[in-house]
Each structure stands twice: as structure tokens, then as C-alpha cells.
Design a protein around this motif. Structure first.
Motif, mmCIF file in Angstrom:
data_model
loop_
_atom_site.group_PDB
_atom_site.id
_atom_site.type_symbol
_atom_site.label_atom_id
_atom_site.label_comp_id
_atom_site.label_asym_id
_atom_site.label_seq_id
_atom_site.Cartn_x
_atom_site.Cartn_y
_atom_site.Cartn_z
ATOM 1 N N ARG A 39 -6.610 10.987 -6.542
ATOM 2 C CA ARG A 39 -6.297 11.506 -5.169
ATOM 3 C C ARG A 39 -7.319 11.197 -4.536
ATOM 4 O O ARG A 39 -8.611 11.302 -4.817
ATOM 5 N N GLY A 40 -7.200 10.799 -3.077
ATOM 6 C CA GLY A 40 -8.540 10.470 -2.516
ATOM 7 C C GLY A 40 -8.089 10.790 -0.645
ATOM 8 O O GLY A 40 -6.963 10.895 -0.214
ATOM 9 N N THR A 41 -9.276 10.638 -0.160
ATOM 10 C CA THR A 41 -9.152 10.701 1.370
ATOM 11 C C THR A 41 -9.712 9.479 1.868
ATOM 12 O O THR A 41 -10.762 8.978 1.646
ATOM 13 N N LYS A 42 -8.709 9.157 3.066
ATOM 14 C CA LYS A 42 -9.299 7.983 3.649
ATOM 15 C C LYS A 42 -10.681 7.779 4.223
ATOM 16 O O LYS A 42 -11.045 8.831 5.226
ATOM 17 N N ASP A 43 -11.419 7.097 3.990
ATOM 18 C CA ASP A 43 -12.603 6.660 4.558
ATOM 19 C C ASP A 43 -12.655 5.756 5.913
ATOM 20 O O ASP A 43 -13.146 5.947 6.947
ATOM 21 N N THR A 44 -12.080 4.478 5.486
ATOM 22 C CA THR A 44 -12.284 3.499 6.473
ATOM 23 C C THR A 44 -10.612 3.018 6.460
ATOM 24 O O THR A 44 -10.050 2.857 5.334
ATOM 25 N N THR A 45 -10.386 2.448 7.569
ATOM 26 C CA THR A 45 -9.256 1.577 7.652
ATOM 27 C C THR A 45 -9.595 0.321 8.130
ATOM 28 O O THR A 45 -10.153 -0.069 9.020
ATOM 29 N N PHE A 46 -9.242 -0.731 7.304
ATOM 30 C CA PHE A 46 -9.579 -2.205 7.570
ATOM 31 C C PHE A 46 -8.834 -2.965 8.115
ATOM 32 O O PHE A 46 -9.047 -3.932 8.840
ATOM 33 N N ALA A 47 -7.473 -2.451 8.209
ATOM 34 C CA ALA A 47 -6.250 -3.531 8.854
ATOM 35 C C ALA A 47 -5.192 -2.464 9.229
ATOM 36 O O ALA A 47 -4.736 -1.840 8.337
ATOM 37 N N GLY A 48 -4.642 -2.416 10.419
ATOM 38 C CA GLY A 48 -3.418 -1.713 10.769
ATOM 39 C C GLY A 48 -3.946 -0.357 10.877
ATOM 40 O O GLY A 48 -4.960 0.044 11.107
ATOM 41 N N GLU A 49 -2.596 0.262 11.143
ATOM 42 C CA GLU A 49 -2.809 2.045 11.356
ATOM 43 C C GLU A 49 -1.938 2.726 10.460
ATOM 44 O O GLU A 49 -0.932 2.179 10.262
ATOM 45 N N THR A 50 -2.352 3.856 10.189
ATOM 46 C CA THR A 50 -1.532 4.860 9.632
ATOM 47 C C THR A 50 -1.938 6.082 9.909
ATOM 48 O O THR A 50 -3.082 6.623 10.173
ATOM 49 N N PRO A 51 -0.938 7.017 10.083
ATOM 50 C CA PRO A 51 -1.270 8.468 10.475
ATOM 51 C C PRO A 51 -1.442 9.194 9.131
ATOM 52 O O PRO A 51 -1.918 10.308 9.238
ATOM 53 N N TYR A 52 -1.752 8.540 7.823
ATOM 54 C CA TYR A 52 -1.967 9.552 6.707
ATOM 55 C C TYR A 52 -3.398 9.382 6.419
ATOM 56 O O TYR A 52 -4.156 8.396 6.500
ATOM 57 N N THR A 53 -3.801 10.519 6.012
ATOM 58 C CA THR A 53 -5.393 10.432 5.765
ATOM 59 C C THR A 53 -5.785 10.801 4.292
ATOM 60 O O THR A 53 -6.964 10.732 3.800
ATOM 61 N N ASN A 54 -4.635 11.213 3.333
ATOM 62 C CA ASN A 54 -4.954 11.375 1.839
ATOM 63 C C ASN A 54 -3.988 10.379 1.236
ATOM 64 O O ASN A 54 -2.940 10.002 1.784
#
Length: 97
Positions: A39-54
């Protein structure tokens, strides 16, 4: 034989309910020889967009077993709690080499 994975992309709405749900899921996995990989929590988005954080990744022996777990009475009993706790996109994947 390739494994199958269920990947959950998650946006938590109620952290207390989410913790309750997360604590109950592992018992539903045991009969299916499934393993919670991480299980993890988003730290960085490298490409694109997502509304999800985990995210969560669960490994199963095969896709048939993954589907059976998802449809099982034990897991389906947790779905209302999951829906109250978070917006979740669940997807099934098979390994390909």
C-alpha cells in the motif's frame, strides 16, 4: 504460471473508516492464497494526472482466483465500508512476460 494482480487506485474520503476497512481486508485474502504486496501514498506524478492519492497491489495465483476473491461473500461484505471510506478504482491484471 503467471500471477494476477488487483490494483486499487484510491482517494480517501474518511481516514478512520479507511483504516477500519484496511484492517479487515487481509482476513478475506487468506483463503485465496493472496498476498498484499504493498500500500502506498503518492509522492510524485511523473506524467499525466490522476485524482487518486493512494494505491494498493494484491497478488493472486491467477486471475480466476482474483475474481473469485472479489466476488466472495467475505469481501463483498466490506464493499459498503470501502465505498463510505474512499473512492476506489479496482483493476485486475495478469502478468505478461
Amino acid at each position: 504460471m503467471p500471477h494476477a494482480y488487483i490494483v486499487g487506485q484510491i482517494r480517501i474520503k474518511d481516514s478512520d473508516l479507511w483504516v477500519d476497512y484496511c484492517n479487515k481486508v487481509p482476513a478475506t485474502l487468506e483463503p485465496w492464497n493472496a498476498e498484499l504486496m504493498f500500500r502506498g501514498t503518492k509522492d510524485t506524478t511523473f506524467a499525466g494526472e490522476t485524482p487518486y492519492t493512494n494505491i494498493v497491489v494484491i497478488r493472486f495465483p491467477d486471475i480466476t482466483t482474483a475474481k473469485a476473491w472479489h466476488n466472495s461473500e467475505a469481501y463483498q461484505a466490506l464493499v459498503p465500508l470501502r465505498e463510505s471510506a474512499a473512492d476506489v478504482l479496482l483493476s485486475g491484471f495478469e502478468e505478461s512476460l
